[in-house]
Write a protein that holds these residues in place. Structure first.
Motif, PDB file in Angstrom:
ATOM      1  N   ILE A  99       0.850  -1.199   0.000  1.00 38.80           N
ATOM      2  CA  ILE A  99       0.000   0.000   0.000  1.00 38.80           C
ATOM      3  C   ILE A  99       0.880   1.242   0.000  1.00 38.80           C
ATOM      4  N   GLY A 100       0.599   2.149  -0.920  1.00 40.62           N
ATOM      5  CA  GLY A 100       1.403   3.354  -1.051  1.00 40.62           C
ATOM      6  C   GLY A 100       2.451   3.245  -2.153  1.00 40.62           C
ATOM      7  N   ALA A 101       2.659   2.043  -2.690  1.00 42.83           N
ATOM      8  CA  ALA A 101       3.631   1.879  -3.786  1.00 42.83           C
ATOM      9  C   ALA A 101       3.127   2.601  -5.026  1.00 42.83           C
ATOM     10  N   GLU A 102       4.051   3.143  -5.800  1.00 37.06           N
ATOM     11  CA  GLU A 102       3.651   3.954  -6.952  1.00 37.06           C
ATOM     12  C   GLU A 102       4.174   3.370  -8.256  1.00 37.06           C
TER      13      GLU A 102
ATOM     14  N   ASP B  41       5.462  16.691   0.197  1.00 39.07           N
ATOM     15  CA  ASP B  41       4.517  16.305   1.243  1.00 39.07           C
ATOM     16  C   ASP B  41       4.801  14.915   1.803  1.00 39.07           C
ATOM     17  N   SER B  42       6.078  14.535   1.800  1.00 38.65           N
ATOM     18  CA  SER B  42       6.396  13.231   2.382  1.00 38.65           C
ATOM     19  C   SER B  42       6.433  13.358   3.907  1.00 38.65           C
ATOM     20  N   VAL B  43       5.996  12.307   4.572  1.00 34.51           N
ATOM     21  CA  VAL B  43       5.939  12.304   6.027  1.00 34.51           C
ATOM     22  C   VAL B  43       6.722  11.103   6.540  1.00 34.51           C
ATOM     23  N   PHE B  44       7.564  11.372   7.539  1.00 29.91           N
ATOM     24  CA  PHE B  44       8.343  10.309   8.172  1.00 29.91           C
ATOM     25  C   PHE B  44       7.964  10.241   9.641  1.00 29.91           C
ATOM     26  N   ILE B  45       7.788   9.045  10.152  1.00 32.21           N
ATOM     27  CA  ILE B  45       7.552   8.884  11.579  1.00 32.21           C
ATOM     28  C   ILE B  45       8.741   8.135  12.154  1.00 32.21           C
ATOM     29  N   ASP B  46       9.430   8.778  13.092  1.00 31.93           N
ATOM     30  CA  ASP B  46      10.668   8.211  13.637  1.00 31.93           C
ATOM     31  C   ASP B  46      11.587   7.694  12.529  1.00 31.93           C
ATOM     32  N   HIS B  47      11.802   8.530  11.546  1.00 26.60           N
ATOM     33  CA  HIS B  47      12.721   8.265  10.436  1.00 26.60           C
ATOM     34  C   HIS B  47      12.236   7.197   9.448  1.00 26.60           C
ATOM     35  N   GLU B  48      11.047   6.652   9.687  1.00 28.86           N
ATOM     36  CA  GLU B  48      10.528   5.677   8.726  1.00 28.86           C
ATOM     37  C   GLU B  48       9.551   6.360   7.789  1.00 28.86           C
ATOM     38  N   TYR B  49       9.739   6.109   6.505  1.00 27.55           N
ATOM     39  CA  TYR B  49       8.878   6.728   5.499  1.00 27.55           C
ATOM     40  C   TYR B  49       7.449   6.235   5.668  1.00 27.55           C
ATOM     41  N   LEU B  50       6.500   7.190   5.665  1.00 24.27           N
ATOM     42  CA  LEU B  50       5.104   6.801   5.779  1.00 24.27           C
ATOM     43  C   LEU B  50       4.382   6.962   4.444  1.00 24.27           C
ATOM     44  N   VAL B  51       4.353   8.191   3.936  1.00 20.76           N
ATOM     45  CA  VAL B  51       3.492   8.470   2.806  1.00 20.76           C
ATOM     46  C   VAL B  51       3.912   9.795   2.198  1.00 20.76           C
ATOM     47  N   LYS B  52       3.485  10.069   0.976  1.00 14.85           N
ATOM     48  CA  LYS B  52       3.742  11.394   0.405  1.00 14.85           C
ATOM     49  C   LYS B  52       2.555  11.832  -0.444  1.00 14.85           C
ATOM     50  N   GLY B  53       2.643  13.045  -0.979  1.00 11.87           N
ATOM     51  CA  GLY B  53       1.572  13.556  -1.824  1.00 11.87           C
ATOM     52  C   GLY B  53       0.349  13.938  -1.007  1.00 11.87           C
ATOM     53  N   VAL B  54      -0.816  13.801  -1.614  1.00 11.21           N
ATOM     54  CA  VAL B  54      -2.053  14.260  -0.982  1.00 11.21           C
ATOM     55  C   VAL B  54      -2.307  13.607   0.390  1.00 11.21           C
ATOM     56  N   PRO B  55      -2.123  12.291   0.533  1.00 10.99           N
ATOM     57  CA  PRO B  55      -2.352  11.716   1.865  1.00 10.99           C
ATOM     58  C   PRO B  55      -1.419  12.315   2.911  1.00 10.99           C
ATOM     59  N   GLY B  56      -0.189  12.648   2.528  1.00 14.49           N
ATOM     60  CA  GLY B  56       0.755  13.282   3.442  1.00 14.49           C
ATOM     61  C   GLY B  56       0.259  14.656   3.862  1.00 14.49           C
TER      62      GLY B  56
ATOM     63  N   LEU C 137     -11.179  12.774  -2.058  1.00 13.37           N
ATOM     64  CA  LEU C 137     -10.827  12.865  -0.644  1.00 13.37           C
ATOM     65  C   LEU C 137     -10.956  11.512   0.055  1.00 13.37           C
ATOM     66  N   GLU C 138     -12.072  10.829  -0.182  1.00  9.63           N
ATOM     67  CA  GLU C 138     -12.326   9.582   0.554  1.00  9.63           C
ATOM     68  C   GLU C 138     -11.291   8.504   0.243  1.00  9.63           C
ATOM     69  N   THR C 139     -10.943   8.385  -1.056  1.00 17.01           N
ATOM     70  CA  THR C 139      -9.957   7.348  -1.394  1.00 17.01           C
ATOM     71  C   THR C 139      -8.602   7.685  -0.793  1.00 17.01           C
ATOM     72  N   ARG C 140      -8.264   8.981  -0.730  1.00 13.55           N
ATOM     73  CA  ARG C 140      -6.970   9.362  -0.155  1.00 13.55           C
ATOM     74  C   ARG C 140      -6.946   9.163   1.355  1.00 13.55           C
ATOM     75  N   LEU C 141      -8.078   9.410   1.992  1.00  9.53           N
ATOM     76  CA  LEU C 141      -8.146   9.143   3.429  1.00  9.53           C
ATOM     77  C   LEU C 141      -8.000   7.646   3.699  1.00  9.53           C
ATOM     78  N   LEU C 142      -8.618   6.842   2.823  1.00 10.12           N
ATOM     79  CA  LEU C 142      -8.519   5.388   2.978  1.00 10.12           C
ATOM     80  C   LEU C 142      -7.072   4.930   2.793  1.00 10.12           C
ATOM     81  N   LEU C 143      -6.413   5.514   1.793  1.00 11.56           N
ATOM     82  CA  LEU C 143      -5.012   5.173   1.548  1.00 11.56           C
ATOM     83  C   LEU C 143      -4.161   5.489   2.783  1.00 11.56           C
TER      84      LEU C 143
END
Lengths: 446, 163
Positions: free
Chosen positions: A208-211, A348-363, A401-407
């Motif tokens: 999930i999140g792979a592009e 818009d990439s987000v890292f939590i404790d140095h681990e990549y989480l997500v980028k773009g709109v969900p970020g 919006l809904e699909t991005r929130l789900l992602l």
């Protein structure tokens, strides 16, 4: 013609190379393989013209040619007498063959070598079956099976009541209807020209999140051309990325999630999900069986993908209307350990404790909620206020919006992050934060 | 410059033509071309002639056209990497298989089925391409050999009789 051309359709799947023979003006034969033959109606075929110039020269002198095509399910050979008519450089038949050729040659790593210049159109004068003592019996399915499969999947979809449920229902129902080993559902991200995995089945990691960039690989090409594409014999294909193992280090370094792969895949099919004239995403199925998906499966999956596309569009529209306004509720202070959340505004990439989480709109969505959480302790939000906020008034979010929130929700679960997203009701979003967040962003610091 | 008579098919090319590669055969008569498949090949010592094994039962037109006017083109393609050569020449004899050529056909059939199976083509699917009924040997005097591996060199003459 004793055998109708349409009976030869499996021969035109490009699995077993066809053979073409022409004669020079002095009668000298020329014989070569060619990768793609397409049927044009009931009495013509089109051949991809990547010929060595000898064939083209021969055809201009003597338009008669012999063509041998092979049914990949049985090995049965058919011999066609054909007559050269014309070469064309545009039009729907050209586009279809160019796309097929791109799909194959890209995966063979020969995209430059095999660029299609023209297609050559031939009248078919006669079709003969080549005799043989041994013939495998094709494992033909009953022809009605396709509709039954479509019905089974759309029925499961129809019963689902929310977006996440729809995605799961379709992935599960597809697996039982088609018997493939792995499947991916991807969303179209028009602003970044890519597709993002929202759900999967049958892979070790969810992915999930792979592009996938538009135009790249079978998924990207099928998305770009907005038509189903199939590979039935991937033994011919170069194995990409087999050695790439999904890891946190890899994700952090590349700010991306590895696309999951079925290592021994022999068959793949990628089908666009469309609604209201827009590409919404892709369905992708993989199997270790040879020729697991036929032309009918392409049709069935297109029906399913469009139905899913409509259902997603409806879910987006419905929740947009039904946003309830709740009294803001404050959060109890999280008591857990200290966790660092870092946001890079550039992508818009987000890292939590140095681990990549997500980028773009969900970020961007996550940071918007975390801003409110950190300044006022809010944990409850509505999709209406997200849409109304000036900072979030993004064209990408208008219908998505809904699909991005789900992602975002699924990726947080995948990473077992200390932040989770819940949907307590239609149009409502609740943050659940376990740990003490220390949020850093390089967005307009001043 | 290659010497025409002796080296049109050198040892390296001969080894390739005799290896488990796919063999397709073009002939033609009266302006109408025909396609067949070969079931193995054997290069004569010195490289001046090539024996191509064909089923006269499965590919009757190929054999009768080769017998009638001798014009022939044979493409040898290695399925694992698409290395491909086309040999054009003249058939000067159609004969029953010698014991050595019978062995060659049997060995070729056993080897190519393995190669194709290794690429994911089940033997049951490729078997219909290899009838062993009424096998004959077409003796080919090569005139030209072309490189046809897909790529920039495709279509180039590897060697040719200039005389």
């Amino acid at each position: 013609m004793t055998i109708p051309l349409s009976a030869l359709d499996p021969c035109f799947d490009g699995v077993v190379p066809s053979i073409l023979c022409t004669l020079a003006s002095d009668g000298t034969p020329n014989i070569s393989y060619l990768s793609h033959v397409a049927r044009l109606g009931d009495s013509q075929v089109a051949l991809s013209n990547q010929f060595f110039s000898k064939t083209s020269t021969n055809l201009r002198g003597n338009p008669r040619a012999a063509l041998l095509v092979v049914d990949p399910r049985s090995g049965t050979q058919h011999r066609l007498d054909i007559l050269y008519r014309e070469s064309v450089h545009t039009g729907p038949a050209f586009d279809r063959m160019a796309a097929d050729l791109r799909a194959t040659s890209e995966q063979l790593g020969m995209a430059d070598v095999m660029k299609l210049r023209a297609i050559d159109i031939f009248d078919v004068l006669d079709v003969r079956r080549v005799q043989s003592e041994q013939e495998a019996t094709p494992q033909d399915r009953p022809s009605s099976q396709g509709l039954g499969r479509a019905l089974a999947v759309t029925e499961a979809l129809m019963r689902a009541t929310d977006l996440g449920g729809m995605v799961d229902a379709v992935l599960d129902a597809l697996a039982s209807a088609f018997g493939h080993e792995a499947a991916l559902l991807l969303l179209h991200e028009p602003a970044r020209g890519c597709l993002v995995a929202l759900g999967s089945r049958g892979y070790g990691a969810s992915g999930i999140g792979a592009e996938v960039p538009l135009g790249e690989g079978l998924i990207g090409l099928a998305a770009q051309d907005r038509r189903p594409m199939r590979v039935g014999d991937a033994s011919r294909l170069r194995r990409y990325g087999a050695a790439i193992v999904a890891s946190s280090e890899q994700e952090a370094r590349t700010r991306s999630v590895a696309l999951p792969r079925l290592p021994d895949a022999m068959s793949q099919i990628a089908v666009p999900m469309e609604a209201q004239g827009r590409l919404q995403g892709m369905l992708f199925l993989e199997s270790t069986r040879r020729l697991a998906f036929d032309a009918e499966d392409g049709v069935v999956l297109s029906l399913v993908a469009r139905q899913l596309g409509l259902a997603i569009a409806l879910a987006e529209a419905e929740t947009g209307e039904a946003a309830p306004l709740l009294p803001p509720r404050g959060a109890e202070a999280a008591k857990g350990r200290a966790v660092q959340v870092v946001h890079h505004a550039q992508d818009d990439s987000v890292f939590i404790d140095h681990e990549y989480l997500v980028k773009g709109v969900p970020g961007r969505l996550l940071m918007w909620m975390l801003d409110a959480y950190s300044t006022s302790g809010r944990i409850d939000f509505t999709n209406r206020e997200i849409r109304a906020d000036a900072g979030m008034r993004l064209p990408e979010l208008k219908d998505n919006l809904e699909t991005r929130l789900l992602l975002l929700q699924r990726r947080l679960e995948d990473k077992q992050a200390p932040i989770r997203l819940h949907r307590p009701g239609r149009g409502r979003i609740r943050l659940e934060v376990e740990d003490q967040l220390h949020i850093f962003s390089d967005r307009n610091q001043g | 410059m290659r010497s025409a008579e002796t080296c049109l098919i050198d040892a390296e090319l001969a080894a390739f033509l005799e290896s488990p590669v796919m063999i397709i055969v073009g002939t033609g008569i009266g302006g109408v071309p025909e396609i067949g498949r070969g079931l193995g090949a054997s290069v004569e010592a010195g490289g001046g002639a090539l024996h191509l094994i064909v089923s006269a039962w499965q590919w009757p037109q190929t054999v009768s056209q080769a017998r009638a006017n001798g014009a022939i083109a044979v493409t040898f393609a290695r399925p694992t990497d698409y290395v491909t050569y086309q040999v054009k020449g003249q058939v000067d004899r159609v004969a029953p298989l010698t014991p050595a050529l019978q062995d060659r056909a049997a060995r070729y059939a056993a080897e190519i089925v393995e190669v194709l199976a290794g690429l994911g083509m089940p033997p049951a699917i490729t078997a219909p391409w290899r009838s062993r009924r009424d096998l004959v040997a077409l003796r080919i005097r090569p005139r030209q050999v072309f490189v046809q591996t897909p790529g920039p060199r495709a279509g180039q003459v590897l060697s040719s009789h200039t005389a």
